[in-house]
Motif scaffolding. Structure first.
Motif, PDB file in Angstrom:
ATOM      1  N   LYS A  30       0.462  -1.450   0.438  1.00  0.00           N
ATOM      2  CA  LYS A  30       0.272  -0.203  -0.257  1.00  0.00           C
ATOM      3  C   LYS A  30       1.039   1.054   0.409  1.00  0.00           C
ATOM      4  N   GLU A  31       2.515   1.133   0.871  1.00  0.00           N
ATOM      5  CA  GLU A  31       2.761   2.417   0.739  1.00  0.00           C
ATOM      6  C   GLU A  31       4.251   2.350   0.692  1.00  0.00           C
ATOM      7  N   ASN A  67       1.811   6.821  -1.389  1.00  0.00           N
ATOM      8  CA  ASN A  67       1.358   5.486  -1.465  1.00  0.00           C
ATOM      9  C   ASN A  67       1.363   5.356  -2.878  1.00  0.00           C
ATOM     10  N   LYS A  68       0.386   4.143  -2.784  1.00  0.00           N
ATOM     11  CA  LYS A  68      -0.084   3.525  -4.343  1.00  0.00           C
ATOM     12  C   LYS A  68      -0.001   5.278  -5.785  1.00  0.00           C
ATOM     13  N   LYS A  69       0.419   5.446  -6.151  1.00  0.00           N
ATOM     14  CA  LYS A  69       0.247   6.135  -7.528  1.00  0.00           C
ATOM     15  C   LYS A  69       0.465   7.323  -6.929  1.00  0.00           C
ATOM     16  N   ASP A  70       1.033   7.803  -5.768  1.00  0.00           N
ATOM     17  CA  ASP A  70       1.477   9.427  -5.662  1.00  0.00           C
ATOM     18  C   ASP A  70       2.905   9.949  -6.161  1.00  0.00           C
ATOM     19  N   ASP A  71       2.648  11.105  -6.475  1.00  0.00           N
ATOM     20  CA  ASP A  71       4.188  11.824  -6.981  1.00  0.00           C
ATOM     21  C   ASP A  71       5.245  11.973  -5.891  1.00  0.00           C
ATOM     22  N   PHE A  72       6.832  11.215  -7.027  1.00  0.00           N
ATOM     23  CA  PHE A  72       7.937  11.996  -6.662  1.00  0.00           C
ATOM     24  C   PHE A  72       7.491  12.918  -6.311  1.00  0.00           C
TER      25      PHE A  72
END
Length: 87
Positions: free
Chosen positions: A53-54, A72-77
């Motif tokens: 998940k993270e 989290n998943k799909k968060d941008d750097f």
């Protein structure tokens, strides 16, 4: 082969990650893209731990100050550093 043998192997689940796929010769290679930032040569991002998940990253800036970031998943750097958009 009887009728029971047909259903014994129905709906099997397999665990296959990138490393297992590479080690079993299921992929031809892995491509890595490294972006160079001339202004941030002394900045470092390290993956500390992750699960499904993270992921937790340690970011050390040019001044040597370290901060922890949880993505989290799909968060941008870009949540870690604004120059890292789209990753």
């Amino acid at each position: 082969m009887n009728l029971y043998d047909h259903y014994r192997y129905y709906d099997l689940m397999y665990s296959l990650n990138a490393v297992k796929a590479f080690n079993n010769d299921l992929v031809k290679g892995i491509e890595v893209n490294i972006e160079e930032n001339k202004d941030g040569k002394n900045e470092v991002i390290i993956l500390k731990e992750c699960d499904t998940k993270e992921a937790t990253f340690s970011y050390k800036n040019e001044l040597g100050k370290s901060t922890l970031h949880v993505l989290n998943k799909k968060d941008d750097f870009s949540l870690i550093h604004p120059e890292m958009t789209g990753l």
